[in-house]
Write a protein that holds these residues in place. Structure first.
Motif, short mmCIF file in Angstrom:
data_model
loop_
_atom_site.label_atom_id
_atom_site.label_comp_id
_atom_site.label_asym_id
_atom_site.label_seq_id
_atom_site.Cartn_x
_atom_site.Cartn_y
_atom_site.Cartn_z
N THR A 45 0.84 -1.20 0.00
CA THR A 45 0.00 0.00 0.00
C THR A 45 0.87 1.25 0.00
OG1 THR A 45 -1.85 -1.10 1.07
CG2 THR A 45 -1.68 1.26 1.41
N ASN A 46 0.44 2.27 -0.72
CA ASN A 46 1.19 3.53 -0.81
C ASN A 46 0.29 4.72 -0.49
OD1 ASN A 46 3.51 2.17 -1.81
ND2 ASN A 46 2.56 2.12 -3.83
N ASN A 47 0.88 5.71 0.14
CA ASN A 47 0.19 6.97 0.46
C ASN A 47 -1.11 6.72 1.22
OD1 ASN A 47 2.22 8.43 -0.97
ND2 ASN A 47 1.19 7.87 -2.88
N ALA A 48 -0.96 6.17 2.42
CA ALA A 48 -2.11 5.82 3.25
C ALA A 48 -1.97 6.46 4.62
CB ALA A 48 -2.20 4.30 3.39
N ILE A 49 -3.05 7.06 5.10
CA ILE A 49 -3.05 7.72 6.41
C ILE A 49 -4.28 7.25 7.18
CG2 ILE A 49 -3.03 9.93 7.62
CD1 ILE A 49 -2.01 11.21 5.02
N TYR A 50 -4.09 6.93 8.46
CA TYR A 50 -5.17 6.48 9.35
C TYR A 50 -5.94 5.31 8.73
CZ TYR A 50 -4.38 11.00 11.65
OH TYR A 50 -3.83 12.08 12.27
N VAL A 51 -5.24 4.21 8.47
CA VAL A 51 -5.88 3.05 7.83
C VAL A 51 -5.76 1.81 8.71
CG1 VAL A 51 -5.57 3.92 5.49
CG2 VAL A 51 -3.79 2.48 6.52
N ASP A 52 -6.64 0.85 8.44
CA ASP A 52 -6.64 -0.42 9.15
C ASP A 52 -6.97 -1.53 8.15
OD1 ASP A 52 -6.73 -2.18 11.49
OD2 ASP A 52 -8.88 -2.24 11.12
N ALA A 53 -6.09 -2.50 8.05
CA ALA A 53 -6.30 -3.69 7.21
C ALA A 53 -6.58 -3.33 5.75
CB ALA A 53 -7.40 -4.57 7.78
N VAL A 54 -5.62 -2.65 5.13
CA VAL A 54 -5.74 -2.35 3.70
C VAL A 54 -4.65 -3.10 2.95
CG1 VAL A 54 -6.86 -0.12 4.03
CG2 VAL A 54 -4.38 -0.22 3.96
N HIS A 55 -5.00 -3.62 1.78
CA HIS A 55 -4.07 -4.43 0.99
C HIS A 55 -4.10 -3.94 -0.45
CE1 HIS A 55 -2.48 -7.94 -1.13
NE2 HIS A 55 -1.88 -8.22 0.01
N SER A 56 -2.92 -3.65 -0.97
CA SER A 56 -2.78 -3.19 -2.37
C SER A 56 -3.64 -1.97 -2.66
CB SER A 56 -3.12 -4.33 -3.34
OG SER A 56 -2.24 -5.41 -3.15
N CYS A 57 -3.59 -1.00 -1.76
CA CYS A 57 -4.35 0.24 -1.92
C CYS A 57 -3.39 1.41 -2.11
CB CYS A 57 -5.23 0.49 -0.69
SG CYS A 57 -6.55 -0.69 -0.51
N HIS A 58 -3.88 2.44 -2.79
CA HIS A 58 -3.07 3.62 -3.06
C HIS A 58 -3.91 4.87 -2.84
CE1 HIS A 58 -0.30 0.73 -4.73
NE2 HIS A 58 -1.30 0.26 -5.47
N ASN A 59 -3.33 5.83 -2.14
CA ASN A 59 -4.00 7.10 -1.87
C ASN A 59 -5.33 6.88 -1.14
OD1 ASN A 59 -2.02 8.80 -3.36
ND2 ASN A 59 -2.75 7.56 -5.07
N VAL A 60 -5.20 6.44 0.10
CA VAL A 60 -6.38 6.19 0.94
C VAL A 60 -6.21 6.91 2.28
CG1 VAL A 60 -7.08 4.04 -0.14
CG2 VAL A 60 -5.40 3.98 1.67
N PHE A 61 -7.32 7.37 2.83
CA PHE A 61 -7.32 8.12 4.08
C PHE A 61 -8.49 7.65 4.93
CE2 PHE A 61 -8.53 11.45 6.94
CZ PHE A 61 -7.34 12.03 7.34
N GLY A 62 -8.21 7.23 6.16
CA GLY A 62 -9.27 6.85 7.09
C GLY A 62 -10.06 5.62 6.67
N CYS A 63 -9.43 4.73 5.97
CA CYS A 63 -10.13 3.55 5.44
C CYS A 63 -9.81 2.29 6.23
CB CYS A 63 -9.72 3.32 3.98
SG CYS A 63 -10.24 4.65 2.88
N SER A 64 -10.70 1.31 6.12
CA SER A 64 -10.42 0.02 6.73
C SER A 64 -10.99 -1.10 5.87
CB SER A 64 -10.96 -0.03 8.16
OG SER A 64 -12.25 -0.50 8.22
#
Length: 109
Positions: A45-64
């Motif tokens: 995962t790249n460019n992620a802030i405040y995340v929980d259990a993310v896989h192969s994600c890009h540019n995500v914020f506050g996601c789970s």
């Protein structure tokens, strides 16, 4: 501190991390992750802030619990331009509130 880190670069206050660069205040990050902040479980995962259990994600914020997604805020999909505008507004609001760059635990105190 780094607790159980392998093939890492420019990380701080993380544990259980492998193959990651630019990570801060996170747990279980890796597999070619880059720029992951305040995360609990972010892989490939790249460019992620405040995340929980993310896989192969890009540019995500506050996601789970996301997989193979990009440009999401609170698990809601945005276009590239919408994402950038919304993220800019969120960061401005966090900065005004004095909470930008703090962990969720500190924000929710």
């Amino acid at each position: 501190f780094v607790y159980t880190g392998y093939q890492v670069k420019d990380i701080m206050d993380v544990c259980h991390v492998t193959e990651a660069e630019l990570s801060y205040e996170s747990t279980s990050v890796g597999y070619q992750s880059y720029n992951v902040l305040f995360a609990n479980g972010a892989w490939s995962t790249n460019n992620a802030i405040y995340v929980d259990a993310v896989h192969s994600c890009h540019n995500v914020f506050g996601c789970s619990n996301l997989r193979n997604k990009q440009y999401c805020i609170l698990n809601r999909q945005f276009t590239h331009d919408e994402y950038l505008l919304a993220l800019k507004q969120i960061k401005e609001d966090l900065h005004k509130a004095g909470t930008h760059g703090k962990s969720l635990a500190d924000i929710l105190k």
